[in-house]
Structure formats: structure tokens, C-alpha cells
Design a protein around this motif. Structure first.
Motif, PDB file in Angstrom:
ATOM      1  N   SER A  40       0.827  -1.217   0.000  1.00 52.28           N
ATOM      2  CA  SER A  40       0.000   0.000   0.000  1.00 52.28           C
ATOM      3  C   SER A  40       0.857   1.261   0.000  1.00 52.28           C
ATOM      4  O   SER A  40       2.017   1.241   0.409  1.00 52.28           O
ATOM      5  CB  SER A  40      -0.909   0.018   1.233  1.00 52.28           C
ATOM      6  OG  SER A  40      -0.120   0.017   2.402  1.00 52.28           O
ATOM      7  N   ASP A  66       0.197   5.350   1.187  1.00 47.75           N
ATOM      8  CA  ASP A  66      -0.720   6.336   1.783  1.00 47.75           C
ATOM      9  C   ASP A  66      -0.069   7.710   1.774  1.00 47.75           C
ATOM     10  O   ASP A  66       1.119   7.823   2.073  1.00 47.75           O
ATOM     11  CB  ASP A  66      -1.033   5.966   3.238  1.00 47.75           C
ATOM     12  CG  ASP A  66      -1.729   4.627   3.330  1.00 47.75           C
ATOM     13  OD1 ASP A  66      -2.855   4.517   2.826  1.00 47.75           O
ATOM     14  OD2 ASP A  66      -1.112   3.683   3.871  1.00 47.75           O
ATOM     15  N   TYR A 110      -0.410  11.758   3.131  1.00 45.69           N
ATOM     16  CA  TYR A 110      -1.056  12.663   4.091  1.00 45.69           C
ATOM     17  C   TYR A 110      -0.624  14.095   3.809  1.00 45.69           C
ATOM     18  O   TYR A 110       0.572  14.351   3.593  1.00 45.69           O
ATOM     19  CB  TYR A 110      -0.632  12.325   5.524  1.00 45.69           C
ATOM     20  CG  TYR A 110      -0.885  10.885   5.910  1.00 45.69           C
ATOM     21  CD1 TYR A 110      -2.091  10.501   6.497  1.00 45.69           C
ATOM     22  CD2 TYR A 110       0.088   9.905   5.687  1.00 45.69           C
ATOM     23  CE1 TYR A 110      -2.321   9.177   6.859  1.00 45.69           C
ATOM     24  CE2 TYR A 110      -0.138   8.580   6.044  1.00 45.69           C
ATOM     25  CZ  TYR A 110      -1.341   8.222   6.620  1.00 45.69           C
ATOM     26  OH  TYR A 110      -1.546   6.914   6.972  1.00 45.69           O
ATOM     27  N   LYS A 122      -0.853  14.753  -3.862  1.00 44.40           N
ATOM     28  CA  LYS A 122      -1.598  13.607  -3.298  1.00 44.40           C
ATOM     29  C   LYS A 122      -2.449  12.910  -4.360  1.00 44.40           C
ATOM     30  O   LYS A 122      -2.402  11.690  -4.514  1.00 44.40           O
ATOM     31  CB  LYS A 122      -2.484  14.070  -2.130  1.00 44.40           C
ATOM     32  CG  LYS A 122      -3.340  12.922  -1.577  1.00 44.40           C
ATOM     33  CD  LYS A 122      -3.998  13.232  -0.263  1.00 44.40           C
ATOM     34  CE  LYS A 122      -5.043  12.197   0.126  1.00 44.40           C
ATOM     35  NZ  LYS A 122      -4.610  10.806   0.059  1.00 44.40           N
ATOM     36  N   ASP A 172      -2.005   9.068  -5.602  1.00 46.63           N
ATOM     37  CA  ASP A 172      -3.110   8.104  -5.397  1.00 46.63           C
ATOM     38  C   ASP A 172      -3.602   7.537  -6.735  1.00 46.63           C
ATOM     39  O   ASP A 172      -3.868   6.345  -6.862  1.00 46.63           O
ATOM     40  CB  ASP A 172      -4.285   8.780  -4.671  1.00 46.63           C
ATOM     41  CG  ASP A 172      -3.962   9.088  -3.211  1.00 46.63           C
ATOM     42  OD1 ASP A 172      -2.940   8.567  -2.706  1.00 46.63           O
ATOM     43  OD2 ASP A 172      -4.725   9.857  -2.586  1.00 46.63           O
TER      44      ASP A 172
END
Ligand code: MUC
Ligand code: MG
Length: 371
Positions: free
Chosen positions: A5, A7, A9, A65, A69
Motif C-alpha cells: 500500500s 498512503d 497525508y 496527493k 493516489d
């Protein structure tokens, strides 16, 4: 070891005082953290910083971001992070530009690999040459007297003896006066440089650099807009004071063009601008090959991002202008459990495993947008 994964932030961290640049005054700095996790649950963390939304450059926090993603994460999930350079090459074939997004993803893979091997990340970049590096502080309170106080206090504490003055906002002649007053106050104990952040045109720059050079400034960073390489060449030719390329120097290809046309004669390195640690070493190699001085630049990262830059810069032989890895000192809060150390006018290069910083998940949750 396969990546399971990714991620991302977005974090807004308050600064200890307003930090005034030509195009934006920072009171809250936005950083982007990336975490990659492998199938066994091991984690690698990294950070890039941005200045003033879209005012400094195209890489806004939100775009970083969404592009990770949507476009980058699917290309790296399932891959073995040991091959981070090969993976980033594959990413570059599918994702143009987006250097900040690429940089933060590559560093997170590097941290994961180094942690799994229990070594500092600099071991993956040929080994450490410097245990510490000189570190400049940016005087940018927006007030000459406050800047002088800050500089004196910093000298007294043996924190910094290189000061970069942020100019370019307001009247250029007043900018010059401001610099000369600071040189008069602390110039015998410190090296003074200026960063114009693209704010001048060539005529203004010619007039002002003449006065700055005369006054003892030791480097002028990005006086002209990023597009004006011809103007930068003429200034480089005309003045003895080193002219540094920052916003005009993004890709490896930019570094070659700047070197070829001498559109500046020194480089500000920034891992985020160049699209990652591997690319940054290539830009440094162009500088070494052409005999340009290097500056270990910052986008004002917090502790983790600063550790990443410090570790990479520690593997590069020579920084003629030192570094400006002061970021953590400008923040009120820290997103890692441990801190970067500064001693005797230098930043101490953190050791590993990985980048050597332990994420404070409570702080990440507290300052993250939407968590
Ligand atoms: C820049 O343009 O170099 C670096 C130090 C600072 O105060 O702002 C940054 C950005
Ligand atoms: Mg700059």
C-alpha cells in the motif's frame, strides 16, 4: 518484499514566525508525507514540502496527493522496493513531470528498504562522506531590525554563520538597503547571501546586483524568472558574485542546459525539484563535471524531510555554499518522536535505520487534513 500500500497525508504545520518570501509569506507550512507498506507490514516514510500552495511552483500539495493516489501508487504496488531506481524509471515512462510526487514516493521506498536491512539510507547512495554539514538560516521576518536580532542570537548560539536574506518583495532599492544594513551589523562574522525568488527583471537585477556585490553579498540566488536563462547568462557573465539557479533548475536536463549556457554558475539542489534522490545525485554530478558550486537546498521540510536531504547530501563530496537545512527550527511542532540535531554551525547527519526518524502518529493524525 512487495509493496502492498501507499498512503499520502497532507499536513499543515505552524511556523514560529511569519517567513516572508517574494511571492508568499509562510505562517503555516504544508508538507506531504508518504508511507509505503510491504506485505509483511514493514513501513517506509518520507516527506516533501511545498511553499504557498501554487505560488512557488506547480507542485501543489493537493495535486501531489491526487497524482500519487491515482497514477503513481498503482504503478508501484506489487513491486519490490529494492528496485526503487528501476521502478521510478517505469513511473517516469507513464507519469510526466510531477517531480515532488515522484520524489516523495522514491524516498519512502528507500526508507523501507534501508529499514528492512537495518542500515542508514545513505548506505544505499554510496556511503557517507560528511558526518555534519554547514547550515544557513534564512532571515525573512519582513523586518530589518528583527532580522539583525535573529542573526546576532544565532551567532551567539553558534547555530548559523551563513544567512540567506529573502528579498524581491516590494521596492528593489529598499531590498538592497535592507541587505546592506544586515551586512553592516553582522557581515564581519557571517556570510550573507540573497534569494530573490525570480522577482526582478534583468534591468533591475543588473542595478541591484552591482550594489549587492559591492556591499559584500557572497551569492545571489535566482534573481530572474525561471524562464529567463538568457538573462541569467548575461548576469553570470557580468558579475563576480556567484549567481545560483534554483527555480530554473528542476530536471537533470535543466542542469545540463544551465551548465552549457552558464545561466548561473552554481546550483541549489532540492530532492523534490529534481524528482527524487537518484535524480538529485545526477544533477550534483553535472555540477561536479562542470565545476559549479553546490548548495544543499530546502523547501523548508520538517524533521523527516530534512533527514532525507541531509542523508543524501552527506554522500555528495562538496557543498561550496553549505546547506540550508534549517527547516525543523522554523516549525512550532514536530511530526517525529526524535529531533534533528544542530551543533557548532552545522547540521548533524542523522543515522539510520532508514532516515533515522520515528514518525509520531499522534501528531500526524492531529495535523493531517481530513484525518
Ligand atoms: C527557496 O527558494 O530557496 C529556502 C529557504 C527559504 O527560506 O525558502 C526556501 C525556498
Ligand atoms: Mg531559492
Amino acid at each position: 518484499m512487495k509493496i502492498r500500500s501507499v498512503d499520502v497525508y497532507i499536513i499543515d504545520l505552524p511556523t514560529i514566525r511569519p517567513h516572508q518570501l517574494a511571492m508568499h509569506t509562510i505562517v503555516e507550512q504544508t508538507i506531504i508525507l508518504a508511507r509505503v507498506m510491504d506485505e509483511e507490514g514493514a513501513e517506509g516514510w518520507s516527506e516533501v514540502a511545498t511553499i504557498g500552495g501554487a505560488s512557488y511552483g506547480e507542485g501543489t500539495p493537493e495535486a501531489i496527493k491526487v497524482n500519487i493516489d491515482t497514477y503513481i501508487a498503482p504503478l508501484i504496488i506489487g513491486k519490490n522496493p529494492v528496485h526503487y531506481d528501476k521502478i521510478m524509471h517505469e513511473v517516469s515512462l507513464n507519469v510526466r513531470g510531477n517531480n515532488f510526487a515522484k520524489a516523495v514516493v522514491e524516498s519512502a521506498m528507500v526508507d523501507l528498504v534501508a529499514r528492512r536491512r537495518n542500515i542508514p539510507a545513505y548506505e544505499l547512495f554510496g556511503g557517507q562522506i560528511h558526518k555534519s554539514l554547514p547550515v544557513a538560516w534564512t532571515l525573512a521576518s519582513g523586518d530589518t531590525n528583527k532580522d539583525i536580532e535573529e542573526a546576532k542570537e544565532s551567532l551567539h548560539q553558534k547555530r548559523h554563520n551563513i544567512f540567506k536574506l529573502k528579498i524581491g518583495k516590494g521596492n528593489p532599492y529598499k531590498n538592497v538597503e535592507h541587505v546592506l544594513k544586515i551586512i553592516e551589523a553582522v557581515g564581519d562574522q557571517a556570510r550573507i547571501t540573497v534569494d530573490v525568488n525570480q522577482a526582478w527583471d534583468e534591468t533591475t537585477a543588473t542595478y541591484c546586483i552591482e550594489a549587492l556585490q559591492e556591499g559584500g553579498v557572497s551569492m545571489v540566488e535566482q534573481p530572474l524568472p525561471a524562464w529567463d536563462n538568457e538573462g541569467m547568462s548575461r548576469l553570470t557573465d557580468r558579475f563576480k558574485v556567484p549567481i545560483m539557479a534554483d527555480e530554473s533548475l528542476n530536471s537533470l536536463q535543466d542542469s545540463f542546459q544551465i551548465a552549457k549556457h552558464r545561466a548561473g554558475n552554481s546550483f541549489a539542489l532540492k530532492i523534490c525539484k529534481h524528482g527524487g534522490m537518484t535524480q538529485t545525485k545526477k544533477v550534483a554530478a553535472i555540477a561536479e563535471g562542470v565545476g559549479f558550486g553546490l548548495y544543499g537546498g530546502t523547501m523548508i521540510e520538517s524533521s523527516l524531510g530534512t533527514a532525507i536531504c541531509a542523508q543524501l547530501y552527506s554522500t555528495i563530496p562538496k557543498f561550496e555554499f553549505g546547506t540550508e537545512l534549517f527547516g525543523p527550527l522554523l516549525f512550532k511542532e514536530n511530526i517525529t518522536l526524535n529531533e534533528i540535531k544542530y551543533e557548532n554551525f552545522e547540521i548533524i547527519i542523522p543515522d539510520g535505520p532508514g532516515f533515522g526518524m520515528e514518525i509520531d502518529m499522534e501528531k500526524v493524525k492531529h495535523f493531517s487534513r481530513g484525518l
